[in-house]
Design an enzyme around this catalytic site. Structure first.
Site, mmCIF file in Angstrom:
data_model
loop_
_atom_site.group_PDB
_atom_site.id
_atom_site.type_symbol
_atom_site.label_atom_id
_atom_site.label_comp_id
_atom_site.label_asym_id
_atom_site.label_seq_id
_atom_site.Cartn_x
_atom_site.Cartn_y
_atom_site.Cartn_z
ATOM 1 N N ARG A 1 0.854 -1.189 0.000
ATOM 2 C CA ARG A 1 0.000 0.000 0.000
ATOM 3 C C ARG A 1 0.885 1.234 0.000
ATOM 4 O O ARG A 1 1.870 1.301 0.740
ATOM 5 C CB ARG A 1 -0.940 0.021 1.216
ATOM 6 C CG ARG A 1 -2.051 -1.031 1.172
ATOM 7 C CD ARG A 1 -3.026 -0.797 0.033
ATOM 8 N NE ARG A 1 -4.103 -1.785 -0.006
ATOM 9 C CZ ARG A 1 -4.077 -2.917 -0.665
ATOM 10 N NH1 ARG A 1 -2.971 -3.257 -1.332
ATOM 11 N NH2 ARG A 1 -5.115 -3.731 -0.665
ATOM 12 N N GLU B 1 -4.693 6.912 -6.030
ATOM 13 C CA GLU B 1 -4.837 6.040 -7.199
ATOM 14 C C GLU B 1 -6.190 6.272 -7.861
ATOM 15 O O GLU B 1 -7.196 6.390 -7.156
ATOM 16 C CB GLU B 1 -4.702 4.561 -6.791
ATOM 17 C CG GLU B 1 -3.343 4.207 -6.219
ATOM 18 C CD GLU B 1 -3.220 2.734 -5.833
ATOM 19 O OE1 GLU B 1 -4.186 1.974 -6.070
ATOM 20 O OE2 GLU B 1 -2.173 2.338 -5.315
ATOM 21 N N HIS C 1 -0.784 -0.372 -10.020
ATOM 22 C CA HIS C 1 -1.421 -1.300 -9.086
ATOM 23 C C HIS C 1 -1.888 -2.569 -9.807
ATOM 24 O O HIS C 1 -3.068 -2.919 -9.821
ATOM 25 C CB HIS C 1 -2.604 -0.644 -8.364
ATOM 26 C CG HIS C 1 -2.883 -1.278 -7.032
ATOM 27 N ND1 HIS C 1 -3.439 -0.606 -5.983
ATOM 28 C CD2 HIS C 1 -2.667 -2.552 -6.576
ATOM 29 C CE1 HIS C 1 -3.569 -1.410 -4.940
ATOM 30 N NE2 HIS C 1 -3.101 -2.603 -5.281
#
Length: 319
Positions: A237, A266, A285
């Site tokens: 994270r 994000e 991601h």
């Protein structure tokens, strides 16, 4: 009565390819798919206000109490995976919303972690760009064999990374607040302090869950300890790392480079300082974005919805 189901954040437009959502029409369920992120909580509420069922892809869209309270029709919220820090599960329970999870791939995130590390060690993105621009061999990479790998968080993913490190001939160190020497040894690692991990590792890789206790767990002190030849990898994270300190570390040469799959914000907005930071390998991601993982995520979500419609919810997540 017709019930509306929303599938959120289907970035690649693949949800219908991994589960037969159209078959739910026989049960009176109409499905809407949203590909783009919502720009605000108000936009999210406006789009979902009449939805009875919502399928959320990982933590792409937050569902805090303030949002859930404005969705009176919502009765089932499915998250892919069995944990989602972006959903206020306690609030959902109080509001009568069932939250269910899905299976996931145990290998998708570890494999991406290792891919990013190898790309960073051998400067692959920069060399590919150079090659396409007509230049041949512009940098000198490093080998992993004989180096020291430091794993912050020796859980399910961290243990796989430890095995990868051993397979590449690396010495493996590990640290987390509750890690025991026995658990570290079982994974083929040596338990050390956080300070010693960053001081003695050539590569530090993060595999902790984000919590108030772990947020910012890597800051200026840890990055300076990692040193000018050190590599940082974060596929867990973004907020585990102090972003401002990392940007400075890269720009001023405190560390050799960083490979990142996760970020504070994000999708990463245009003009973000990390996009211009030197010696980085960045990915959007992708840790869980594989065919195998999506098969379990969307297939599991379909099972969750079907079971809930039948009155027998499965994989229910409680606070």
């Amino acid at each position: 009565m017709q019930q509306r189901l929303a599938i959120l954040d289907d970035y690649q437009d693949v949800a219908h390819g991994f589960a037969d959502w159209a078959s739910l029409e026989q049960a009176g369920v109409s499905t809407s798919v949203f590909r783009e992120p919502f720009q605000s909580p108000d936009a999210l509420v406006a789009a979902l206000v009449d939805c009875r069922i919502v399928v959320a892809m990982r933590e792409r869209t937050p569902f805090p109490r303030a949002v859930l309270e404005k969705l009176p029709a919502l009765k089932l919220l499915v998250t892919t995976g069995m944990a989602n820090a972006a959903i206020d599960v306690d609030a959902a329970s109080e509001l009568g919303i069932t939250v269910c999870g899905t299976p996931g791939s145990p290998t998708a995130a570890p494999e991406l972690t290792w891919a990013l590390l190898l790309a960073l060690a051998r400067n692959l993105p920069a060399e590919e760009n150079s090659l396409r621009a007509g230049t041949w061999q512009t940098s000198v990479g490093i080998e992993l064999a004989g180096k020291t790998l430091g794993i912050v968080g020796l859980g399910r993913i961290g243990r796989r990374i430890a095995a990868y490190g051993q397979a590449f001939g690396m010495d493996v160190l590990a640290w987390s607040e509750n890690l025991t020497e026995e658990a570290a040894a079982e994974a083929g690692a040596r338990k050390v302090s956080k300070e010693d991990l960053f001081r003695n590792s050539d590569v530090a890789t993060l595999h902790l869950r984000l919590s108030p206790r772990s947020e910012g767990i890597v800051g200026e002190e840890e990055l300076r300890l990692l040193g000018p030849e050190g590599l940082l990898v974060n596929t867990a994270r973004g907020p585990l790392v102090n972003q401002d300190a990392l940007v400075r570390a890269l720009g001023e040469g405190w560390i050799r480079g960083a490979a990142l799959d996760v970020f504070d914000e994000e999708p990463l907005p245009a003009g973000h300082p990390l996009l211009a930071a030197p010696n980085t390998v960045l990915s959007p991601h992708l840790g869980y974005v594989t065919r195998e993982s999506y098969s379990q995520f969307y297939g599991g979500a379909f099972e969750d919805v079907s079971a809930w419609l039948a009155g027998s919810p499965v994989r229910v997540i409680t606070g």
